[in-house]
Design a protein around this motif. Structure first.
Motif, mmCIF file in Angstrom:
data_model
loop_
_atom_site.group_PDB
_atom_site.id
_atom_site.type_symbol
_atom_site.label_atom_id
_atom_site.label_comp_id
_atom_site.label_asym_id
_atom_site.label_seq_id
_atom_site.Cartn_x
_atom_site.Cartn_y
_atom_site.Cartn_z
ATOM 1 N N MET A 1 38.975 40.512 31.774
ATOM 2 C CA MET A 1 40.323 40.593 31.183
ATOM 3 C C MET A 1 41.235 39.559 31.833
ATOM 4 O O MET A 1 41.261 39.405 33.046
ATOM 5 C CB MET A 1 40.913 41.987 31.392
ATOM 6 C CG MET A 1 42.337 42.155 30.869
ATOM 7 S SD MET A 1 42.957 43.824 31.157
ATOM 8 C CE MET A 1 44.574 43.682 30.431
ATOM 9 N N ASN A 2 41.971 38.872 31.049
ATOM 10 C CA ASN A 2 42.942 37.910 31.550
ATOM 11 C C ASN A 2 44.282 38.611 31.729
ATOM 12 O O ASN A 2 44.914 38.992 30.759
ATOM 13 C CB ASN A 2 43.072 36.743 30.577
ATOM 14 C CG ASN A 2 44.032 35.684 31.082
ATOM 15 O OD1 ASN A 2 44.655 35.838 32.115
ATOM 16 N ND2 ASN A 2 44.131 34.590 30.342
ATOM 17 N N TYR A 3 44.726 38.788 32.942
ATOM 18 C CA TYR A 3 45.942 39.567 33.202
ATOM 19 C C TYR A 3 47.198 38.894 32.669
ATOM 20 O O TYR A 3 48.221 39.512 32.496
ATOM 21 C CB TYR A 3 46.097 39.812 34.703
ATOM 22 C CG TYR A 3 45.096 40.787 35.218
ATOM 23 C CD1 TYR A 3 45.178 42.132 34.869
ATOM 24 C CD2 TYR A 3 44.054 40.374 36.028
ATOM 25 C CE1 TYR A 3 44.241 43.034 35.323
ATOM 26 C CE2 TYR A 3 43.116 41.270 36.495
ATOM 27 C CZ TYR A 3 43.221 42.594 36.143
ATOM 28 O OH TYR A 3 42.289 43.489 36.597
ATOM 29 N N GLY B 1 53.012 44.153 19.522
ATOM 30 C CA GLY B 1 54.015 44.242 20.572
ATOM 31 C C GLY B 1 53.567 43.478 21.794
ATOM 32 O O GLY B 1 52.667 42.635 21.730
ATOM 33 N N GLN B 2 54.178 43.778 22.918
ATOM 34 C CA GLN B 2 53.851 43.086 24.160
ATOM 35 C C GLN B 2 53.715 44.092 25.291
ATOM 36 O O GLN B 2 54.444 45.090 25.353
ATOM 37 C CB GLN B 2 54.931 42.057 24.509
ATOM 38 C CG GLN B 2 54.560 41.178 25.694
ATOM 39 C CD GLN B 2 55.558 40.077 25.937
ATOM 40 O OE1 GLN B 2 56.727 40.205 25.588
ATOM 41 N NE2 GLN B 2 55.137 38.984 26.537
ATOM 42 N N TYR B 3 52.768 43.838 26.164
ATOM 43 C CA TYR B 3 52.585 44.701 27.329
ATOM 44 C C TYR B 3 52.291 43.828 28.543
ATOM 45 O O TYR B 3 51.999 42.638 28.432
ATOM 46 C CB TYR B 3 51.443 45.700 27.103
ATOM 47 C CG TYR B 3 50.054 45.092 27.051
ATOM 48 C CD1 TYR B 3 49.300 44.947 28.205
ATOM 49 C CD2 TYR B 3 49.493 44.691 25.844
ATOM 50 C CE1 TYR B 3 48.036 44.404 28.173
ATOM 51 C CE2 TYR B 3 48.228 44.144 25.790
ATOM 52 C CZ TYR B 3 47.492 44.004 26.964
ATOM 53 O OH TYR B 3 46.235 43.465 26.924
ATOM 54 N N SER B 4 52.356 44.437 29.721
ATOM 55 C CA SER B 4 52.008 43.719 30.954
ATOM 56 C C SER B 4 51.418 44.699 31.949
ATOM 57 O O SER B 4 51.608 45.916 31.842
ATOM 58 C CB SER B 4 53.235 43.024 31.550
ATOM 59 O OG SER B 4 54.200 43.985 31.937
ATOM 60 N N VAL B 5 50.692 44.174 32.920
ATOM 61 C CA VAL B 5 50.103 45.010 33.961
ATOM 62 C C VAL B 5 51.202 45.705 34.751
ATOM 63 O O VAL B 5 52.209 45.090 35.123
ATOM 64 C CB VAL B 5 49.226 44.142 34.898
ATOM 65 C CG1 VAL B 5 48.747 44.969 36.085
ATOM 66 C CG2 VAL B 5 48.051 43.563 34.136
ATOM 67 N N PHE B 6 51.016 47.002 34.990
ATOM 68 C CA PHE B 6 52.027 47.784 35.709
ATOM 69 C C PHE B 6 51.340 48.918 36.469
ATOM 70 O O PHE B 6 50.533 49.645 35.895
ATOM 71 C CB PHE B 6 53.043 48.362 34.728
ATOM 72 C CG PHE B 6 54.048 49.284 35.367
ATOM 73 C CD1 PHE B 6 55.174 48.774 35.985
ATOM 74 C CD2 PHE B 6 53.855 50.660 35.366
ATOM 75 C CE1 PHE B 6 56.105 49.628 36.573
ATOM 76 C CE2 PHE B 6 54.773 51.518 35.952
ATOM 77 C CZ PHE B 6 55.901 50.989 36.551
ATOM 78 N N PRO B 7 51.648 49.071 37.765
ATOM 79 C CA PRO B 7 52.478 48.195 38.608
ATOM 80 C C PRO B 7 51.665 47.015 39.132
ATOM 81 O O PRO B 7 50.440 47.067 39.174
ATOM 82 C CB PRO B 7 52.911 49.117 39.741
ATOM 83 C CG PRO B 7 51.795 50.104 39.855
ATOM 84 C CD PRO B 7 51.252 50.301 38.466
ATOM 85 N N ARG B 8 52.356 45.985 39.538
ATOM 86 C CA ARG B 8 51.685 44.783 40.039
ATOM 87 C C ARG B 8 51.535 44.855 41.554
ATOM 88 O O ARG B 8 52.058 44.018 42.299
ATOM 89 C CB ARG B 8 52.447 43.533 39.618
ATOM 90 C CG ARG B 8 52.368 43.258 38.126
ATOM 91 C CD ARG B 8 53.066 41.961 37.761
ATOM 92 N NE ARG B 8 52.953 41.687 36.341
ATOM 93 C CZ ARG B 8 53.466 40.631 35.738
ATOM 94 N NH1 ARG B 8 54.146 39.740 36.454
ATOM 95 N NH2 ARG B 8 53.329 40.448 34.445
ATOM 96 N N THR B 9 50.849 45.876 42.002
ATOM 97 C CA THR B 9 50.547 46.066 43.414
ATOM 98 C C THR B 9 49.044 46.276 43.532
ATOM 99 O O THR B 9 48.494 47.198 42.908
ATOM 100 C CB THR B 9 51.300 47.277 43.986
ATOM 101 O OG1 THR B 9 52.699 47.113 43.781
ATOM 102 C CG2 THR B 9 51.026 47.427 45.480
ATOM 103 N N PHE B 10 48.359 45.423 44.299
ATOM 104 C CA PHE B 10 46.905 45.471 44.408
ATOM 105 C C PHE B 10 46.504 45.424 45.878
ATOM 106 O O PHE B 10 47.216 44.855 46.712
ATOM 107 C CB PHE B 10 46.274 44.284 43.668
ATOM 108 C CG PHE B 10 46.335 44.399 42.169
ATOM 109 C CD1 PHE B 10 45.208 44.727 41.436
ATOM 110 C CD2 PHE B 10 47.525 44.174 41.493
ATOM 111 C CE1 PHE B 10 45.256 44.840 40.072
ATOM 112 C CE2 PHE B 10 47.586 44.276 40.112
ATOM 113 C CZ PHE B 10 46.443 44.612 39.397
ATOM 114 N N TYR B 11 45.349 46.023 46.186
ATOM 115 C CA TYR B 11 44.845 45.989 47.562
ATOM 116 C C TYR B 11 43.344 45.728 47.531
ATOM 117 O O TYR B 11 42.636 46.093 46.577
ATOM 118 C CB TYR B 11 45.145 47.294 48.297
ATOM 119 C CG TYR B 11 44.433 48.511 47.759
ATOM 120 C CD1 TYR B 11 43.211 48.923 48.303
ATOM 121 C CD2 TYR B 11 44.976 49.250 46.708
ATOM 122 C CE1 TYR B 11 42.558 50.046 47.806
ATOM 123 C CE2 TYR B 11 44.324 50.356 46.202
ATOM 124 C CZ TYR B 11 43.112 50.753 46.757
ATOM 125 O OH TYR B 11 42.467 51.861 46.255
#
Length: 618
Positions: free
Chosen positions: A1-3, A106-116
């Motif tokens: 998947m392309n974020y 519509g439009q969406y985005s990755v949420f939340p943008r916190t990764f570990y």
């Protein structure tokens, strides 16, 4: 998947309202948030017959939910919605696409943008778009680590002010560049963050909310003391839950502002005085036609009616007739709230009181032709307290997402959801709804109103001394019609209807060919009735088939379905409903699986001393 590919079309037919502004969906184990839904400017949807009525009904619902939230939690930092704001409400139809060549929904985005990193704990917090563009989820940025990044999909929710905040920890000295997640326990509440540059340990999130507006930290939305926040996982329906209102679409009629009042008044016989005692006024459609004709005739001459009388344009009695009609309309509006108009007139339209559904079939009439069903149906009527079943082949419905409930939803006493409209901008000056008009078929079930009133009396939800114990159907109808929507009797009647509806939907796949995901429901407590309809893209005629061939079978063993649950006795003792016996998918149930209780039929707990199916037939 392309974020970074945030414009991808996807089908929303199966769970349409899970994909509206702010709502969450998951792809490839990553949660995403819908930013907005495009509206249909090309009229790909079917037409809405009566947008003015739809707008009025939805506006009143939004105003009530939002203002009640502000009043309940004393959110003085929010502006209440007044009646004038109806001009700022937009009706948007969904733009549904099947392939990317037709545009995007519509439009969406990755949420939340916190990764570990799943190995070394390297924590990445993205508030900068440029950093996000170069983020590689498959490779840890530490050269000596071969781990991959996982999303930290949690947010904080304040039960008092309703604010949902991202978890973006940072070191006061070094910002977010050198952060490491320390998972010292399985419980995320106790996870820590360490700055590897200075060695400082940082709390993962603030445990208390100060009720400052996240868009304007100088602005407080509540003067209450700081309150403890909840840590919530970010997944579908966990932090933003779409609130959907479904109504029956009815043709545009004259005197739009009063049409619901005229319909209801016709049904209640409030306009019978307009006709002589020898005239047949049992046809509400005729009454509606007469009243609208009278008002339309008088409208051009209301400024100077005497002149029109002198010229012979209108009759001398017309002004008084119009005055009487207007007084009756005023009386009806005073005694019935707007949402009651909607509930009752929707029911009347479905039942063909006003000629919109010419192909309706009543089961009592059907069995006169097919005598083999007659004896079995009489048993059902006596045992299950049903008065009529009606098949409706052509139902015009409009389902609308009017906003979202934020955070945890519960049905505890004195709890009110944090309802938020779909604001068009952060200024909260214009708001919108997403509407989906569609045509379908369904079956409406009318309970025996006399038996309903008797059940309410025997359970002490109504005072039996106030009513005639030998009441007829018309008396029972008026009692139910005048139940206080905030009263105990209405609430328990709603539970009765909703539970019955869920039973029938859960059994529907056996006979209609429609699984539970392809059904919807509407409740009409003021009429002691409920509707089950198809939400499938393709109308396979399942309800028509079951009506003509398997109606009796659909009810077969329904009492056994209610009697037992594999989680009894705890299920019945607690609240009489759970995922095993009564729950439906949340996009099927309009009440988030609330207002359900098997004991309404059984009468085995202290909640109900008499079950509805236990009442003696007199």
């Amino acid at each position: 998947m392309n974020y970074m590919d945030n414009k991808i079309s996807f089908s929303a037919y199966s769970a349409l309202f899970n994909n509206v502004d702010n709502c969450i969906f998951t792809r490839n184990k990553v949660s995403n948030q819908v930013k907005w839904i495009n509206k249909d400017d090309n009229d790909l949807n079917i037409k809405i017959k009566n947008e003015k009525r739809l707008k009025r009904i939805l506006f009143n619902e939004i105003k009530s939910l939002y203002n009640n939230r502000i009043n309940r939690y004393n959110l003085e930092g929010f502006s209440r919605i007044n009646d004038e704001k109806i001009k700022d409400l937009e009706i948007n139809k969904f733009f549904l696409v099947e392939d990317k060549f037709k545009g995007t929904s519509g439009q969406y985005s990755v949420f939340p943008r916190t990764f570990y990193c799943d190995k070394c704990g390297d924590l990445r917090v993205f508030s900068n778009t440029d950093e996000w563009k170069h983020f590689d989820v498959k490779n840890c940025r530490n050269k000596n680590c071969n781990g991959k990044y996982k999303q930290f999909n949690y947010v904080t929710f304040c039960p008092h002010c309703g604010q949902i905040k991202n978890i973006y920890p940072k070191c006061e000295t070094h910002g977010t560049k050198y952060l490491k997640l320390i998972k010292n326990t399985e419980n995320q509440k106790y996870w820590k963050v360490k700055c590897t540059k200075c060695g400082e340990f940082i709390d993962l999130y603030y445990s208390f909310c100060n009720h400052k507006d996240i868009y304007n930290l100088n602005h407080s939305i509540s003067n209450e003391k700081s309150s403890k926040v909840m840590l919530l996982p970010v997944m579908q329906n966990s932090i933003f839950r779409s609130v959907v209102k479904t109504i029956v679409d009815v043709q545009n009629l004259e005197w739009e502002d009063n049409v619901d009042s005229i319909m209801l008044g016709s049904y209640l016989g409030k306009f019978n005085y307009l006709f002589s005692s020898n005239d047949n006024v049992n046809n509400p459609e005729r009454i509606l036609e007469y009243i609208t004709t009278v008002l339309k005739t008088f409208e051009p001459h209301k400024e100077n009616p005497q002149k029109a009388i002198d010229l012979g344009i209108i009759g001398p009695n017309l002004p008084q007739i119009v005055s009487n009609i207007e007084n009756t309309i005023t009386e009806i509006k005073k005694n019935y709230f707007d949402e009651e108009f909607t509930e009752l007139t929707d029911y009347l339209i479905l039942k063909n009181y006003f000629g919109d559904n010419k192909g309706n079939k009543k089961f009592t009439e059907y069995i006169e032709i097919h005598d083999s069903f007659k004896r079995e149906f009489e048993k059902l009527k006596n045992i299950l307290k049903i008065s009529e079943i009606t098949y409706i082949p052509d139902i015009h419905l409009i389902s609308s997402s009017i906003g979202t409930n934020r955070g945890v939803s519960t049905l505890e006493d004195n709890y009110l959801n944090h309802f938020e409209p779909h604001w068009k901008s952060k200024d909260k000056d214009i708001f919108k709804v997403y509407s989906y008009p569609f045509e379908t078929e369904g079956i409406i079930f009318d309970l025996n109103k006399v038996e309903v009133v008797k059940w309410l009396i025997k359970n002490k939800f109504l005072n039996g001394d106030e009513f005639n114990q030998f009441m007829d159907e018309d008396e029972a109808k008026n009692i139910i019609m005048n139940l206080d929507k905030d009263g105990e009797a209405y609430s328990h009647l709603k539970i009765l209807l909703h539970t019955f509806s869920h039973i029938m939907i859960r059994r529907s796949s056996l006979y209609t060919g429609l699984d539970v995901d392809s059904c919807g429901e509407l409740l009409f407590p003021k009429s002691a009735a409920f509707l089950i309809y198809s939400t499938s893209n393709i109308n396979i005629g399942g309800f028509s088939f079951v009506f003509e061939n398997s109606m009796i079978d659909w009810f077969q063993d329904v009492q056994l379905d209610i009697k037992d649950c594999i989680f009894d006795p705890s299920c019945l003792d607690d609240n009489g409903a759970c995922f095993s016996c009564l729950y439906l998918p949340e996009f099927v149930c309009g009440f988030f699986n609330g207002f359900l209780d098997r004991d309404v039929f059984l009468g085995k707990t202290d909640r109900y001393c008499v079950g509805f199916w236990s009442i003696d037939i007199n």
